[in-house]
Design a protein around this motif. Structure first.
Motif, PDB file in Angstrom:
ATOM      1  N   TYR A  66       0.794  -1.228   0.000  1.00  0.00           N
ATOM      2  CA  TYR A  66       0.000   0.000   0.000  1.00  0.00           C
ATOM      3  C   TYR A  66       0.830   1.283   0.000  1.00  0.00           C
ATOM      4  O   TYR A  66       1.925   1.360   0.545  1.00  0.00           O
ATOM      5  N   ASN A  67       0.267   2.277  -0.677  1.00  0.00           N
ATOM      6  CA  ASN A  67       0.759   3.653  -0.642  1.00  0.00           C
ATOM      7  C   ASN A  67      -0.440   4.558  -0.393  1.00  0.00           C
ATOM      8  O   ASN A  67      -1.586   4.173  -0.621  1.00  0.00           O
ATOM      9  N   THR A  68      -0.180   5.773   0.077  1.00  0.00           N
ATOM     10  CA  THR A  68      -1.274   6.730   0.217  1.00  0.00           C
ATOM     11  C   THR A  68      -1.364   7.567  -1.048  1.00  0.00           C
ATOM     12  O   THR A  68      -0.365   7.762  -1.759  1.00  0.00           O
ATOM     13  N   ASN A  69      -2.574   8.063  -1.327  1.00  0.00           N
ATOM     14  CA  ASN A  69      -2.716   8.918  -2.510  1.00  0.00           C
ATOM     15  C   ASN A  69      -2.215  10.324  -2.256  1.00  0.00           C
ATOM     16  O   ASN A  69      -2.081  11.119  -3.175  1.00  0.00           O
ATOM     17  N   HIS A  70      -1.919  10.638  -0.997  1.00  0.00           N
ATOM     18  CA  HIS A  70      -1.362  11.942  -0.631  1.00  0.00           C
ATOM     19  C   HIS A  70       0.159  11.862  -0.698  1.00  0.00           C
ATOM     20  O   HIS A  70       0.774  10.929  -0.200  1.00  0.00           O
ATOM     21  N   ARG A  71       0.759  12.838  -1.334  1.00  0.00           N
ATOM     22  CA  ARG A  71       2.215  12.902  -1.481  1.00  0.00           C
ATOM     23  C   ARG A  71       2.776  11.696  -2.244  1.00  0.00           C
ATOM     24  O   ARG A  71       3.837  11.166  -1.925  1.00  0.00           O
ATOM     25  N   LEU A  72       2.044  11.277  -3.252  1.00  0.00           N
ATOM     26  CA  LEU A  72       2.527  10.211  -4.120  1.00  0.00           C
ATOM     27  C   LEU A  72       3.590  10.786  -5.049  1.00  0.00           C
ATOM     28  O   LEU A  72       3.363  11.799  -5.713  1.00  0.00           O
ATOM     29  N   LEU A  73       4.760  10.152  -5.093  1.00  0.00           N
ATOM     30  CA  LEU A  73       5.901  10.728  -5.810  1.00  0.00           C
ATOM     31  C   LEU A  73       5.908  10.392  -7.298  1.00  0.00           C
ATOM     32  O   LEU A  73       6.711  10.934  -8.046  1.00  0.00           O
ATOM     33  N   LEU A 104      -3.999   3.106 -12.693  1.00  0.00           N
ATOM     34  CA  LEU A 104      -4.431   2.653 -11.372  1.00  0.00           C
ATOM     35  C   LEU A 104      -4.581   3.885 -10.491  1.00  0.00           C
ATOM     36  O   LEU A 104      -3.652   4.682 -10.393  1.00  0.00           O
ATOM     37  N   SER A 105      -5.722   4.060  -9.874  1.00  0.00           N
ATOM     38  CA  SER A 105      -5.973   5.245  -9.059  1.00  0.00           C
ATOM     39  C   SER A 105      -6.157   4.847  -7.601  1.00  0.00           C
ATOM     40  O   SER A 105      -7.054   4.064  -7.270  1.00  0.00           O
ATOM     41  N   LEU A 106      -5.310   5.401  -6.728  1.00  0.00           N
ATOM     42  CA  LEU A 106      -5.402   5.105  -5.304  1.00  0.00           C
ATOM     43  C   LEU A 106      -6.454   5.987  -4.644  1.00  0.00           C
ATOM     44  O   LEU A 106      -6.727   7.099  -5.086  1.00  0.00           O
ATOM     45  N   SER A 107      -7.026   5.477  -3.555  1.00  0.00           N
ATOM     46  CA  SER A 107      -8.062   6.217  -2.843  1.00  0.00           C
ATOM     47  C   SER A 107      -7.802   6.130  -1.347  1.00  0.00           C
ATOM     48  O   SER A 107      -6.784   5.583  -0.904  1.00  0.00           O
ATOM     49  N   LYS A 108      -8.749   6.627  -0.573  1.00  0.00           N
ATOM     50  CA  LYS A 108      -8.676   6.504   0.883  1.00  0.00           C
ATOM     51  C   LYS A 108      -9.522   5.340   1.395  1.00  0.00           C
ATOM     52  O   LYS A 108      -9.729   5.202   2.604  1.00  0.00           O
ATOM     53  N   ASP A 109     -10.012   4.505   0.484  1.00  0.00           N
ATOM     54  CA  ASP A 109     -10.824   3.357   0.884  1.00  0.00           C
ATOM     55  C   ASP A 109     -10.026   2.441   1.808  1.00  0.00           C
ATOM     56  O   ASP A 109      -8.857   2.133   1.545  1.00  0.00           O
ATOM     57  N   ARG A 110     -10.665   1.999   2.869  1.00  0.00           N
ATOM     58  CA  ARG A 110     -10.026   1.091   3.798  1.00  0.00           C
ATOM     59  C   ARG A 110     -11.103   0.278   4.504  1.00  0.00           C
ATOM     60  O   ARG A 110     -12.261   0.693   4.582  1.00  0.00           O
TER      61      ARG A 110
END
Length: 835
Positions: free
Chosen positions: A700-707, A716-722
């Protein structure tokens, strides 16, 4: 009153217990004198370390001169760690110290409750059920009754349950309720007997654009009902703006990756009144509240004296203020208000010491000692002024008072030596909230005097009774250990009492993937010289450990002895715990001594029960060689080695086609694309590795501060889903997919025993090349299908997973190991299996 003194002692000695002692200059002294004449307090309330608004805390301390504290309901155990492998309790210790270091910069104080950060919560109903609402509320009420704030500020909105972290909303809800309960004499009567009741005057919500859904919406909103405070003020005496100080404070939350750039210029913060009366002057929280010495009976004369001291302060000769300061100190001792008497006495003592350049230090000849050891102390006393100062006596640990009557001549150092023997077996140094087993949501603290304190108080102090200008003033200094580091120079550590022996098994989880025995090293560390005894291992029924015990013999304190035991698992699948035990005479020790040593926080010693989980696991695997690229820190490489993989940790610079060619799979560590900038330049090489037949597993990575936007070879789009419920039902979307069937048949049983959560930051959109494998969700939420995605790319496979393997592996969850083995084995069905 006794606990208040403990809190004050901690605030005085924190910087001395593990870091260089503060040495204030004339500007610092003047600022402190100015603060003496302000008698008002602010309590800032939120849920976790790093939730606090350091800009507002710094402003209240350094501009308003208010006594300001941050009440963090938890210690942040449930967060992620960007600087090392520590999670859960040890992460809570780190984050506690990061908060204390932050307060040391912005000038605030730090308080806690007994609430345990059990992980992300989506609703306050769940949070308050797990925390035990009544107990946490009692702690919030206790903080208010002890600290006696005029103003309380909540970081979060109590009116929006379910829109943010349940801990966040709960902190605000409890604060709103406690605002009234704190003044009810029938509520928590045991507190009332010691601290009385207290009614704060105002309660605010520290709102911002975030709560309005964005900066544009906030800019357009009606703010006439809000207080606005310009927190961008510049402090000439400090050479920094308030926001620069706040950024330095904020940047101490390194384990969470909250480094902040210093800002300059005007900046507005907004407050919404929740309870109490609205100030007429909307830029002044204390408008209409008496913050002068007049609020204290007998305080007017003190205030008059201190105002004159402030007017006449000589920056070139601060000691010229001693006469007025000592007179004020004498008058202060006669007032009846115990609360302000204790607070302002502490402030006055520190200022008097600073004005005379008085230096007092108690240094032990060792960083660690055991009960009944003889500890030598070097005492340093020096008066760097022309004032008339006498060392009347010193009181060393064990309450031994020694008369001295030594006149301190200007700038002439007095060096004394004393010896003491720690005799109380109850003062072993460790975080007090970890000494007893608590619950999922609450720490257990039997000693009520400790509840709310940021850390375990120093039990080993030297009191220097000084006569300054004819006034006797006691100065309490903790015993410290000081050395000279060839690189860092003068370094400090706290003086600590440790057990005479500690013991651990190096691996916290030991996987037996066959019925073969394993040799398990046990490490014994001596807390004293000439340690002799025996070591044994308690084990579950059905397991065997040989030999039953071994002799331990260690000559010097601090040395370790490694002993090897043979552990034989049962033939059937099973799990349990190994607990090593050292027996010295008639005393047994089963705790592990853990050292936490990071440059940005004080050195910490933590004693925890020594226990290793053993798992006899029916597991098959494919492939052998794994390349692991580290991210924010986890124990996944060690865990994969446990089940027989050869794992090499490689740096981004080593990611070349030639170097990757020998590996069956590449695994990317947690949050690597948030923390390792060089990775974005290596993506094409990694994707080519997959194209040529390798497997690439991204955790996992966060969608915030993705480098990088190119996390995967397909969109592929990351979200805050958990999914925060570790018991959440798991649906197999593709039950016939090889990932669920080869080489291990994955069933619902493999999702039993998961800890803290199922997973986090799942993708919510993906290219058609991806196949979602699982569906899971929390109660009353839509299914989340992005926890485990697999895509064929060339000859190999790319897998993205937000499942929390980084938590499950250290907990020894069998199913997590079996599933990860399948992930690594995708596409390799034609290769002979390895057991």
């Amino acid at each position: 009153m006794q606990k208040l003194l403990v809190v004050l002692l901690l605030s005085v000695t924190f910087s001395l217990t593990a870091q260089h002692p503060k040495k204030p200059n004339a500007s610092h002294i003047y600022d402190a004198i100015e603060k003496l004449n302000f008698l008002g307090s602010v309590l800032y309330v939120a849920a976790h370390p790093d939730d606090e608004n350091t800009r507002l805390i710094s402003y209240m301390v350094n501009n308003v001169n208010a006594r300001t504290a941050y009440l963090s309901l938890t210690r942040g155990d449930g967060g992620q760690n960007l600087i090392g492998p520590e999670i859960r309790e040890l992460l809570g210790v780190i984050r506690t110290q990061e908060l204390l270091t932050a307060r040391g910069i912005d000038g605030g104080e730090q308080l806690f409750t007994r609430a345990n950060d059990f992980g992300y919560s989506k609703h306050p109903d769940e949070t308050l059920a797990i925390w035990n609402k009544n107990e946490v509320l009692s702690d919030v009420v206790l903080a208010i009754r002890e600290f006696k704030p005029d103003v309380i500020i909540n970081r979060f909105d109590h009116r929006s349950p379910g829109t943010t972290h349940g801990h966040h909303t709960s902190s605000a809800m409890l604060s709103v309720e406690a605002f009234d309960v704190a003044n009810d004499p029938a509520a928590y009567k045991n507190q009332v007997q010691e601290f009385g009741t207290w009614q704060p005057q105002r309660l605010f919500f520290n709102t911002s654009y975030w709560f309005y859904g964005g900066q544009d919406k906030f800019d357009a909103a009606d703010k006439s009902h809000l207080l606005s405070i310009d927190i961008g003020t510049y402090y000439a005496s400090k050479g920094k703006s308030n926001t620069e100080i706040a950024s330095l404070s904020r940047s101490q939350h390194k384990s969470q990756g909250f480094g902040d750039t210093g800002k300059r210029g005007s900046s507005l913060d907004y407050l919404e009144l929740i309870k109490g009366d609205m100030p007429i002057d909307k830029s002044n929280l204390f408008d209409g509240i008496d913050t002068s010495w007049n609020r204290v009976k007998g305080g007017q004369a003190i205030g008059t004296l201190l105002e004159k001291v402030q007017r006449d302060f000589d920056f070139k000769n601060p000691s010229a203020s001693i006469e007025g300061l000592t007179q004020a100190y004498t008058l202060l001792q006669a007032i009846e208000n115990a609360h302000w008497k204790a607070i302002k006495s502490k402030e006055l003592k520190n200022i008097i010491s600073a004005c005379t350049g008085l230096y007092l230090e108690a240094v032990a000849n060792t960083a660690h000692a055991t009960v009944n050891d003889k500890v030598k102390l070097d005492l340093e006393i020096i008066n760097r002024s022309s004032q008339n100062i006498t060392l009347a006596s010193v009181v060393i640990p064990n309450n031994l008072s020694i008369s001295k009557n030594i006149t301190l001549l200007e700038n002439i150092k007095i060096a004394l030596q004393e010896t003491f023997t720690p005799s109380n077996k109850k003062v072993i140094t460790t975080p007090y909230w970890l000494t007893e087993k608590g619950t999922l949501g609450m720490y257990k603290v039997s000693n009520k005097e400790l509840i709310g304190l940021p850390e375990t108080p120093s039990y080993f102090n030297v009191t220097f009774n000084m006569s300054i200008n004819g006034v006797t003033i006691p100065y309490i200094k903790p015993v410290v250990f000081k050395t000279n580091d060839p690189v860092k120079g003068e370094t400090y550590k706290p003086f600590e009492i440790i057990p005479e022996a500690s013991v651990k098994i190096a691996e916290k989880v030991i996987i037996f993937d066959t019925k073969s025995a394993k040799e398990i090293p046990v490490i014994v560390k001596a807390g004293k010289d000439n340690l002799e005894g025996f070591v044994s291992i308690n084990h579950p029924e059905g397991w065997r450990v040989l030999p039953k015990q071994q002799k331990v013999n260690i000559t010097y304190k601090g040395q370790e002895q490694h002993l090897v035991f043979t552990v034989i698992p049962p033939e059937y699948q099973d799990e349990g715990s190994l607990t090593p035990k050292v027996t010295i005479g008639n005393q047994s020790y089963t705790n592990e001594l853990i050292e936490i040593d990071y440059d940005h926080i004080p050195y910490q010693t933590v004693l925890l029960p020594s226990e290793s989980k053993v798992v006899r696991l029916d597991i098959k695997k494919q492939g052998e060689n794994i390349a692991y690229i580290e991210g924010a820190g986890d124990v996944v490489p060690e865990s994969l080695r446990q089940i027989g993989y050869t794992v090499d940790i490689i740096k981004p610079a080593a990611i070349t086609p030639a170097n990757l060619s020998k590996y069956d799979a590449v695994v990317i560590g947690i949050r690597a694309y948030n923390t390792v900038e060089e990775l974005k330049f290596k993506q094409e090489i990694l994707f080519d590795f997959v194209k040529n037949g390798g497997n690439m597993v991204v955790q996992y990575n966060t969608n915030h501060r993705l480098l990088t936007e190119n996390v995967a070879p397909f969109p592929l789009s990351l979200s805050k889903d958990r999914v925060t419920d570790e018991f959440a039902e798991v649906t197999f979307l593709e039950p016939n997919h090889s990932l669920l069937n080869y080489p291990n048949t994955i069933t619902q049983k493999d999702f039993e025993g998961w800890t803290q959560e199922r997973g986090l930051y799942f993708p919510n959109q993906w290219d058609k090349h991806f196949t979602p494998i699982l569906s899971l969700h929390d109660i009353n939420e839509t299914p989340k299908k992005g926890s485990l995605l697999v895509a064929k790319y060339g000859k190999g496979h790319y897998i993205y997973t937000g499942l929390s393997f980084f938590r499950e592996f250290p907990a020894g969850v069998s199913g997590a190991y079996r599933l990860f083995a399948n992930i690594l084995s995708v596409g390799k069905e034609t290769i002979p299996l390895k057991n």
